[in-house]
Design an enzyme around this catalytic site. Structure first.
Site, PDB file in Angstrom:
ATOM      1  N   LYS A 186       0.849  -1.208   0.000  1.00 36.36           N
ATOM      2  CA  LYS A 186       0.000   0.000   0.000  1.00 36.36           C
ATOM      3  C   LYS A 186       0.875   1.245   0.000  1.00 36.36           C
ATOM      4  CE  LYS A 186      -0.237  -0.173   5.066  1.00 36.36           C
ATOM      5  NZ  LYS A 186      -1.051  -0.566   6.235  1.00 36.36           N
TER       6      LYS A 186
ATOM      7  N   TYR B 295      15.839  30.426   6.556  1.00 41.44           N
ATOM      8  CA  TYR B 295      14.782  31.281   7.119  1.00 41.44           C
ATOM      9  C   TYR B 295      14.882  31.400   8.636  1.00 41.44           C
ATOM     10  CZ  TYR B 295      12.496  30.629   2.582  1.00 41.44           C
ATOM     11  OH  TYR B 295      12.198  30.594   1.240  1.00 41.44           O
TER      12      TYR B 295
HETATM   13  C1  LIG Z   1      -0.294  -1.501   6.948  1.00 38.18           C
HETATM   14  C2  LIG Z   1      -0.870  -2.780   7.436  1.00 38.18           C
HETATM   15  C3  LIG Z   1      -0.059  -3.925   7.553  1.00 38.18           C
HETATM   16  C4  LIG Z   1       1.441  -3.900   7.411  1.00 38.18           C
HETATM   17  O1  LIG Z   1       1.977  -3.373   8.607  1.00 38.18           O
HETATM   18  P1  LIG Z   1       3.544  -3.304   8.895  1.00 38.18           P
HETATM   19  O2  LIG Z   1       3.630  -2.849  10.306  1.00 38.18           O
HETATM   20  O3  LIG Z   1       4.097  -2.285   7.953  1.00 38.18           O
HETATM   21  O4  LIG Z   1       4.096  -4.653   8.664  1.00 38.18           O
HETATM   22  C5  LIG Z   1      -0.680  -5.124   7.848  1.00 38.18           C
HETATM   23  N1  LIG Z   1      -2.024  -5.185   8.060  1.00 38.18           N
HETATM   24  C6  LIG Z   1      -2.820  -4.098   8.006  1.00 38.18           C
HETATM   25  C7  LIG Z   1      -4.270  -4.240   8.269  1.00 38.18           C
HETATM   26  C8  LIG Z   1      -2.265  -2.849   7.709  1.00 38.18           C
HETATM   27  O5  LIG Z   1      -3.056  -1.768   7.678  1.00 38.18           O
END
Ligand SMILES: *Cc1c(COP(=O)(O)O)cnc(C)c1O
Length: 386
Positions: free
Chosen positions: A51, A278
């Site tokens: 994702k 800045y």
């Molecule tokens: C993002 C997510 C993961 C992966 O999590 P990590 O801590 O990056 O391994 C797994 N399951 C769900 C439901 C998530 O939202």
């Protein structure tokens, strides 16, 4: 210029490619290695989570590398992300679990996306998108304490019973049941695990036989063996980053896949007392050399790390001097012989002597996840394989 060059003692400068202001180098070999290592460590089927554009590494690129490393399946948050993987030519199973109100399940079904189902409404929508010729594959997401989405314990009986009916009709296939942990403490996670066992038992007594059960993301997959359940959903760890505060990537046998680097765009020798960037929140203490890097908060370098984020140039590490601006920031390199075109590494694999993404997270008061996922679209990704 009063700088004295030190030709005999100068470390070999790493140079940026000509014409490149900034880039994120993505080592797909590292992702492959990490998945292979974690599959062996957990002795479980790996669902690689790609994702948010593969946590900033590129979703399709990361997905392909994870599959090459032995991941059985991929997962993303929502359907548009899943469809992008299909558009990129990825044929592997893909799960999406977080749906917009009114999300288009028919398009998802046509692209053979597996739907995470968190409510009766979503279950019914999934069933409407399926047919006996082409059942929709669903995975039931159950709430076990995180307080986000997932079928509520009070609804387990009703939702599972309907799921079993839809499965009998042939319009859906229940491939899995899953949940997500809070990583609050081993005890809290064990409590969630026991709730998950209750959910599984309810699913079975409704007549469901989901082949996959999964609750562990990176943190529990590595740190809580009883959470592995033969299937784990791994995000941050496949990119080589540690989900723990007190354990580094190297401690876990992981290789960070992203190196963020920028070219030294300008060098200026300045007297003591020169204000930098800045607000002049930094002033040189003595005569010094300022190196300008053309990468800034628009590229995902957190402004909150002003004055603190580390940068490695020619084997030395310097903190950001003054405020990080939208497109650029300055490093005070003292008397080091830095020249235009030298490579400045913000983070990468610390075993190579450069800062870690986690160092930037610490400097900005956040977590390494946020550092890599926020690297912006103005930063080209260069894919390499080591
Ligand atoms: C993002 C997510 C993961 C992966 O999590 P990590 O801590 O990056 O391994 C797994 N399951 C769900 C439901 C998530 O939202």
């Amino acid at each position: 210029m009063s700088r004295t060059p030190l030709p005999n003692r100068m470390p070999l400068a790493n140079r940026m490619p000509e014409g490149v202001a900034r880039e994120a180098v993505i080592d797909v070999g590292a992702i492959e290695h990490n998945v292979r290592h974690l599959a062996r460590l957990t002795a479980s089927e790996v669902i690689a989570v790609v994702k948010a554009d593969g946590y900033g590494h590129g979703a399709a690129r990361s997905g392909r590398a994870a599959l090459a490393g032995g991941a059985a399946r991929l997962a993303v948050a929502d359907i548009p992300e899943a469809l992008q993987l299909r558009d990129a030519g990825i044929d592997a199973p893909v799960l999406a679990w977080l749906h917009a109100p009114g999300a288009n399940f028919a398009d998802a079904a046509a692209a053979r996306i597996e739907l995470g189902v968190s409510s009766l409404e979503q279950l019914r929508a999934a069933a409407r998108a399926g047919s006996a010729d082409r059942p929709v594959t669903v995975q039931l997401k159950v709430e076990t304490g995180l307080g986000r989405n997932g079928i509520a314990p009070a609804d387990y009986g009703r939702v599972f019973a309907e799921a079993a009916e839809f499965e009998q009709e042939g319009v859906i296939r229940v491939l899995g049941i899953f949940s997500h942990l809070s990583n609050t403490s081993p005890d809290d996670d064990r409590t969630a695990l026991s709730r998950f066992t209750v959910a599984q038992a309810a699913a079975e007594s409704a007549g469901l036989r989901p082949r996959l059960r999964h609750i562990a993301a990176s943190h529990a997959a590595i740190g809580l063996p009883e959470a592995r359940l033969g299937c784990v959903r791994l995000g941050v760890a496949i990119y080589g980053l540690s989900p723990f505060d007190d354990r580094s990537s190297a401690d876990l046998g992981l290789r960070p896949a992203m190196t963020l680097r920028a070219a030294v765009a300008a060098v200026r020798r300045v007297p003591a007392g020169q204000g930098v960037s800045y607000g002049y929140v930094h002033r040189t203490e003595r005569e010094s050399t300022l190196a300008l890097l053309s990468i800034g908060y628009a590229d995902g370098v957190p402004r909150a790390a002003s004055g603190a984020g580390p940068v490695a140039i020619n084997g030395h590490t310097f903190p950001v001097a003054g405020r990080i601006a939208m497109d650029q920031f300055v490093v005070d390199v003292g008397d080091e012989p830095v020249t235009v075109g030298d490579e400045a590494v913000l983070f990468g694999d610390p075993t190579a002597g450069v800062p870690a993404a986690t160092d930037w997270a610490d400097a900005a008061g956040t977590i390494n996840y946020e550092i890599v996922t926020r690297i912006g679209p103005r930063v080209p990704r260069r894919e390499v394989r080591s």
